[in-house]
Motif scaffolding. Structure first.
Motif, mmCIF file in Angstrom:
data_model
loop_
_atom_site.group_PDB
_atom_site.id
_atom_site.type_symbol
_atom_site.label_atom_id
_atom_site.label_comp_id
_atom_site.label_asym_id
_atom_site.label_seq_id
_atom_site.Cartn_x
_atom_site.Cartn_y
_atom_site.Cartn_z
ATOM 1 N N ILE A 1 0.967 -1.137 0.055
ATOM 2 C CA ILE A 1 -0.305 -0.336 -0.033
ATOM 3 C C ILE A 1 1.221 0.745 -0.376
ATOM 4 O O ILE A 1 0.172 2.471 -0.488
ATOM 5 C CB ILE A 1 -0.587 0.026 1.413
ATOM 6 N N ILE A 2 2.017 0.955 0.923
ATOM 7 C CA ILE A 2 2.631 2.223 0.654
ATOM 8 C C ILE A 2 3.653 2.815 0.017
ATOM 9 O O ILE A 2 3.544 3.574 -0.620
ATOM 10 C CB ILE A 2 3.428 2.252 1.967
ATOM 11 N N ASP A 3 3.485 1.322 -1.040
ATOM 12 C CA ASP A 3 4.354 1.547 -2.604
ATOM 13 C C ASP A 3 3.283 2.247 -3.259
ATOM 14 O O ASP A 3 3.792 3.109 -4.031
ATOM 15 C CB ASP A 3 4.842 0.910 -2.607
ATOM 16 N N ILE A 4 2.342 2.142 -3.624
ATOM 17 C CA ILE A 4 1.161 2.990 -3.882
ATOM 18 C C ILE A 4 0.894 4.289 -3.704
ATOM 19 O O ILE A 4 1.404 4.710 -5.061
ATOM 20 C CB ILE A 4 -0.074 1.784 -4.208
ATOM 21 N N MET A 5 1.342 4.286 -3.076
ATOM 22 C CA MET A 5 1.218 5.693 -1.843
ATOM 23 C C MET A 5 2.173 6.061 -2.849
ATOM 24 O O MET A 5 1.814 7.724 -3.599
ATOM 25 C CB MET A 5 1.198 5.648 -0.644
ATOM 26 N N LEU A 6 3.095 6.308 -2.893
ATOM 27 C CA LEU A 6 4.971 6.479 -3.272
ATOM 28 C C LEU A 6 4.542 6.846 -4.702
ATOM 29 O O LEU A 6 5.648 7.363 -5.105
ATOM 30 C CB LEU A 6 6.165 5.247 -3.091
ATOM 31 N N GLU A 7 4.134 5.889 -5.510
ATOM 32 C CA GLU A 7 3.830 5.838 -6.681
ATOM 33 C C GLU A 7 3.011 6.779 -7.616
ATOM 34 O O GLU A 7 3.440 7.637 -8.332
ATOM 35 C CB GLU A 7 3.321 4.234 -7.942
ATOM 36 N N CYS A 8 2.162 7.024 -6.389
ATOM 37 C CA CYS A 8 1.308 8.244 -6.821
ATOM 38 C C CYS A 8 1.276 9.266 -6.420
ATOM 39 O O CYS A 8 1.358 11.227 -7.656
ATOM 40 C CB CYS A 8 -0.348 8.630 -5.960
ATOM 41 N N ILE A 9 2.325 9.326 -5.233
ATOM 42 C CA ILE A 9 2.945 10.777 -4.657
ATOM 43 C C ILE A 9 3.716 11.347 -5.854
ATOM 44 O O ILE A 9 3.854 12.458 -6.262
ATOM 45 C CB ILE A 9 3.469 11.301 -3.389
ATOM 46 N N CYS A 10 4.931 10.341 -5.849
ATOM 47 C CA CYS A 10 5.802 10.942 -6.954
ATOM 48 C C CYS A 10 6.270 10.330 -8.254
ATOM 49 O O CYS A 10 7.306 10.789 -9.338
ATOM 50 C CB CYS A 10 7.370 9.997 -6.455
ATOM 51 N N SER A 11 4.782 10.174 -8.841
ATOM 52 C CA SER A 11 4.896 10.482 -9.832
ATOM 53 C C SER A 11 4.301 11.738 -10.994
ATOM 54 O O SER A 11 4.448 12.868 -10.508
ATOM 55 C CB SER A 11 3.168 9.772 -10.584
ATOM 56 N N SER A 12 5.556 11.812 -12.381
ATOM 57 C CA SER A 12 5.972 12.686 -12.932
ATOM 58 C C SER A 12 3.992 12.907 -14.221
ATOM 59 O O SER A 12 4.290 14.316 -14.175
ATOM 60 C CB SER A 12 7.531 12.607 -12.967
ATOM 61 N N GLU A 13 3.513 12.350 -14.007
ATOM 62 C CA GLU A 13 2.238 12.281 -15.026
ATOM 63 C C GLU A 13 1.912 13.075 -14.510
ATOM 64 O O GLU A 13 1.081 13.149 -13.516
ATOM 65 C CB GLU A 13 2.147 10.896 -15.281
ATOM 66 N N TYR A 14 1.146 14.093 -15.639
ATOM 67 C CA TYR A 14 0.092 14.966 -14.795
ATOM 68 C C TYR A 14 -1.364 13.806 -15.376
ATOM 69 O O TYR A 14 -1.627 13.518 -16.216
ATOM 70 C CB TYR A 14 -0.057 16.080 -16.283
ATOM 71 N N SER A 15 -2.111 14.005 -14.535
ATOM 72 C CA SER A 15 -3.719 13.164 -14.536
ATOM 73 C C SER A 15 -4.765 14.235 -13.733
ATOM 74 O O SER A 15 -4.308 14.887 -12.546
ATOM 75 C CB SER A 15 -4.390 12.543 -13.160
ATOM 76 N N ALA A 16 -5.669 14.580 -14.877
ATOM 77 C CA ALA A 16 -6.735 15.381 -14.104
ATOM 78 C C ALA A 16 -8.051 14.571 -13.598
ATOM 79 O O ALA A 16 -8.817 13.724 -13.867
ATOM 80 C CB ALA A 16 -6.755 16.156 -15.586
ATOM 81 N N PRO A 17 -8.445 15.194 -13.299
ATOM 82 C CA PRO A 17 -9.819 14.215 -12.558
ATOM 83 C C PRO A 17 -10.958 13.802 -12.959
ATOM 84 O O PRO A 17 -11.549 14.998 -14.073
ATOM 85 C CB PRO A 17 -10.267 15.800 -11.341
ATOM 86 N N VAL A 18 -11.898 12.765 -13.124
ATOM 87 C CA VAL A 18 -12.395 12.178 -14.180
ATOM 88 C C VAL A 18 -13.559 12.741 -13.897
ATOM 89 O O VAL A 18 -13.856 12.192 -12.221
ATOM 90 C CB VAL A 18 -12.267 11.107 -14.891
ATOM 91 N N GLU A 19 -15.060 13.686 -14.077
ATOM 92 C CA GLU A 19 -16.074 13.045 -14.029
ATOM 93 C C GLU A 19 -17.017 12.070 -14.425
ATOM 94 O O GLU A 19 -16.988 12.470 -15.801
ATOM 95 C CB GLU A 19 -16.615 14.454 -14.017
ATOM 96 N N HIS A 20 -17.176 11.340 -13.685
ATOM 97 C CA HIS A 20 -18.519 10.624 -14.353
ATOM 98 C C HIS A 20 -19.801 10.688 -14.079
ATOM 99 O O HIS A 20 -20.146 11.741 -13.555
ATOM 100 C CB HIS A 20 -18.508 9.147 -13.701
ATOM 101 N N PRO A 21 -20.945 10.707 -15.814
ATOM 102 C CA PRO A 21 -21.930 10.871 -15.838
ATOM 103 C C PRO A 21 -22.650 10.660 -14.848
ATOM 104 O O PRO A 21 -22.029 9.342 -14.684
ATOM 105 C CB PRO A 21 -22.167 11.773 -17.272
ATOM 106 N N ARG A 22 -23.864 11.119 -13.414
ATOM 107 C CA ARG A 22 -24.681 10.627 -13.516
ATOM 108 C C ARG A 22 -25.690 9.446 -14.038
ATOM 109 O O ARG A 22 -26.412 10.050 -15.176
ATOM 110 C CB ARG A 22 -25.432 11.046 -12.070
ATOM 111 N N PRO A 23 -26.134 7.660 -13.821
ATOM 112 C CA PRO A 23 -26.926 7.310 -14.523
ATOM 113 C C PRO A 23 -28.049 8.247 -14.823
ATOM 114 O O PRO A 23 -28.123 8.697 -13.810
ATOM 115 C CB PRO A 23 -26.890 6.048 -13.809
ATOM 116 N N ALA A 24 -28.916 7.469 -15.621
ATOM 117 C CA ALA A 24 -30.022 8.853 -16.588
ATOM 118 C C ALA A 24 -30.960 8.044 -14.755
ATOM 119 O O ALA A 24 -31.809 9.016 -14.032
ATOM 120 C CB ALA A 24 -30.781 7.631 -17.328
#
Length: 76
Positions: free
Chosen positions: A32-55
């Motif tokens: 889990i800590i390794d995954i956290m480190l990958e997220c924190i130290c990643s240099s790739e830009y990521s934008a939040p994704v908004e999912h539309p609500r189902p009808a």
């Protein structure tokens, strides 16, 4: 001190790693800590994704809002 080591030590301090590893599987905790480190130290830009609500959810929300409005009108 390199970036990864700095954040790893910071995470260890923030979660009280020594106490926590006695309560949970230490191998799982390290993963889990390794995954956290990958997220924190990643240099790739990521934008939040908004999912539309189902009808169906949209209609349920609208029904609840209408019910709430009519309930408030009765109380007023």
């Amino acid at each position: 001190m390199d970036k990864i080591r700095f954040y790893k030590e910071t995470i260890y301090e923030n979660i009280d790693y020594e106490a926590l590893k006695e309560q949970v599987d230490s191998q799982r905790l390290d993963e889990i800590i390794d995954i956290m480190l990958e997220c924190i130290c990643s240099s790739e830009y990521s934008a939040p994704v908004e999912h539309p609500r189902p009808a169906k959810l949209n209609s349920t929300v609208a029904e609840n809002e209408q019910h709430h409005r009519s309930s408030c009108t009765l109380i007023s």
